[in-house]
Motif scaffolding. Sequence first.
Motif, mmCIF file in Angstrom:
data_model
loop_
_atom_site.group_PDB
_atom_site.id
_atom_site.type_symbol
_atom_site.label_atom_id
_atom_site.label_comp_id
_atom_site.label_asym_id
_atom_site.label_seq_id
_atom_site.Cartn_x
_atom_site.Cartn_y
_atom_site.Cartn_z
ATOM 1 N N LEU A 1 0.872 -1.233 0.033
ATOM 2 C CA LEU A 1 0.224 0.017 0.034
ATOM 3 C C LEU A 1 0.697 1.191 -0.058
ATOM 4 O O LEU A 1 1.833 1.347 0.923
ATOM 5 C CB LEU A 1 -0.797 -0.057 1.328
ATOM 6 N N LYS A 2 0.665 2.138 -0.970
ATOM 7 C CA LYS A 2 1.278 3.354 -1.020
ATOM 8 C C LYS A 2 0.475 4.447 -0.856
ATOM 9 O O LYS A 2 -0.333 4.913 -1.708
ATOM 10 C CB LYS A 2 2.071 3.520 -2.387
ATOM 11 N N GLY B 1 -3.739 7.043 -3.813
ATOM 12 C CA GLY B 1 -2.534 6.149 -3.434
ATOM 13 C C GLY B 1 -2.713 5.118 -4.248
ATOM 14 O O GLY B 1 -3.672 4.946 -5.286
ATOM 15 N N GLN B 2 -2.173 4.108 -4.114
ATOM 16 C CA GLN B 2 -1.705 2.863 -5.000
ATOM 17 C C GLN B 2 -1.948 1.656 -4.113
ATOM 18 O O GLN B 2 -1.238 1.420 -3.125
ATOM 19 C CB GLN B 2 -0.438 2.849 -5.538
ATOM 20 N N ILE B 3 -2.307 0.667 -4.872
ATOM 21 C CA ILE B 3 -2.270 -0.828 -4.276
ATOM 22 C C ILE B 3 -1.712 -1.766 -5.058
ATOM 23 O O ILE B 3 -2.068 -1.900 -6.406
ATOM 24 C CB ILE B 3 -3.784 -1.228 -3.783
ATOM 25 N N LEU B 4 -0.514 -2.396 -4.638
ATOM 26 C CA LEU B 4 0.204 -3.292 -5.690
ATOM 27 C C LEU B 4 0.032 -4.810 -5.198
ATOM 28 O O LEU B 4 0.196 -5.008 -3.933
ATOM 29 C CB LEU B 4 1.646 -2.849 -5.795
ATOM 30 N N ILE B 5 -0.211 -5.471 -6.098
ATOM 31 C CA ILE B 5 -0.338 -7.079 -5.672
ATOM 32 C C ILE B 5 0.714 -7.588 -6.480
ATOM 33 O O ILE B 5 0.656 -7.693 -7.957
ATOM 34 C CB ILE B 5 -1.770 -7.630 -5.917
ATOM 35 N N ASP B 6 1.623 -8.041 -5.933
ATOM 36 C CA ASP B 6 2.921 -8.971 -6.572
ATOM 37 C C ASP B 6 3.513 -7.844 -7.277
ATOM 38 O O ASP B 6 3.797 -8.248 -8.660
ATOM 39 C CB ASP B 6 2.369 -9.993 -7.210
ATOM 40 N N GLY B 7 3.732 -6.634 -7.096
ATOM 41 C CA GLY B 7 4.366 -5.700 -7.925
ATOM 42 C C GLY B 7 3.560 -5.074 -8.842
ATOM 43 O O GLY B 7 4.058 -3.940 -9.702
ATOM 44 N N LYS B 8 2.341 -5.486 -9.212
ATOM 45 C CA LYS B 8 1.538 -4.876 -10.514
ATOM 46 C C LYS B 8 0.614 -3.992 -9.711
ATOM 47 O O LYS B 8 -0.145 -4.657 -8.644
ATOM 48 C CB LYS B 8 0.852 -5.859 -11.056
ATOM 49 N N ASP B 9 0.437 -2.985 -10.266
ATOM 50 C CA ASP B 9 -0.787 -1.803 -9.845
ATOM 51 C C ASP B 9 -2.071 -2.546 -9.976
ATOM 52 O O ASP B 9 -2.483 -2.881 -11.133
ATOM 53 C CB ASP B 9 -0.634 -0.604 -10.868
#
Length: 331
Positions: A6-7, A58-66
């Motif tokens: 979570l960014k 903000g951003q949520i990445l799952i396994d590095g992917k947006d």
Amino acid sequence: MGQITLKSVRKSFGDVHVIPGVDLEIRDGEFVVFVGPSGCGKSTLLRLIAGLEDTTAGQILIDGKDATDLPPARRGLAMVFQSYALYPHMTVRKNIAFPLKMAGLSEAEQAKKVEAAAKVLNLTAYLDRRPGQLSGGQRQRVAIGRAIVREPAAFLFDEPLSNLDAALRVTMRQEISELHQALKTTMIYVTHDQVEAMTMADKIVVLNAGRIEQVGSPLDLYHFPDNLFVAGFIGSPKMNLIEGAEAARHNARTIGIRPEHIGVGSGPWEGTVQLSEHLGSDSFVKVQVDGIGVLNVRAGGEIGVHHGDRIRLNPEPDKIHRFDADGKAIR
Ligand SMILES: Nc1ncnc2c1ncn2[C@@H]1O[C@H](COP(=O)(O)OP(=O)(O)OP(=O)(O)O)[C@@H](O)[C@H]1O
Ligand SMILES: [Mg+2]
């Protein structure tokens, strides 16, 4: 894989800023517990990760992917709710198979996955029953089974045990921990129960009013709380917090000492016993300490003190926590 990042994630409902900004890294395979008081934003944060709510920023990445804008079905996560909605007219087998049927798997593939999940969850003997013929704990396991067959990158649990009675909660808590050890899949688990957090988590995230107060292993938070909020929230019974002259002597605004770190029998503090609860294994003693106030003490099961007794108390010197005027730990 199940790495979740979570960014600067923010969430507002209208002009109510429920999550003012959260940064968090969840490693693949980790058991992470979100804990905090009612209304602090635990469910909202979980729903943002699941995609059931849109992020405000903000951003949520799952396994590095947006994954910020991906719909829930495309995130590869499985959510298990507090109120597990099973289909009452379907057997356990059909309930667990349901997501596989929707995904178009063959009958043979469905059967294989359902039987594997039932084995892990000790549900094999119940596959032909309907939910109405099961106990609360068995129903909760069926709901988890329905999540397992989807082979998600991570499981998201929102207070899954809060409808169960105390004894069953303990059993299910252990079963979910064992399930995590068997599957080694990332799990994010929301609870307001700090005992669940302490016993289940690899990593605890303590939330307060939508902000992260501290992230760490259970024992990190227990031994080294960063602030008064975490000090008061983690540990049962709660840490005693003392202000005034006693704290000033330690160059602090507030000092904290856990009930289990105060010895009974000799020592610098003296007081009158207000209440003594004997549990057999432990005794919880509430003492009005002269010049300090009321302290809770956790002593041995055999301690023979009673209401009105005068006793001396001895805080273990290296177990005293110090906090400044902003409530931050002084180390
Ligand atoms: N759809 C919504 N519209 C407006 N406010 C909301 C909405 N959903 C949640 N909130 C508010 O956001 C805050 C956080 O709610 P959330 O459900 O995340 O809390 P929680 O930590 O899960 O609490 P609990 O332990 O009671 O389940 C609360 O103050 C709640 O009233
Ligand atoms: Mg909630």
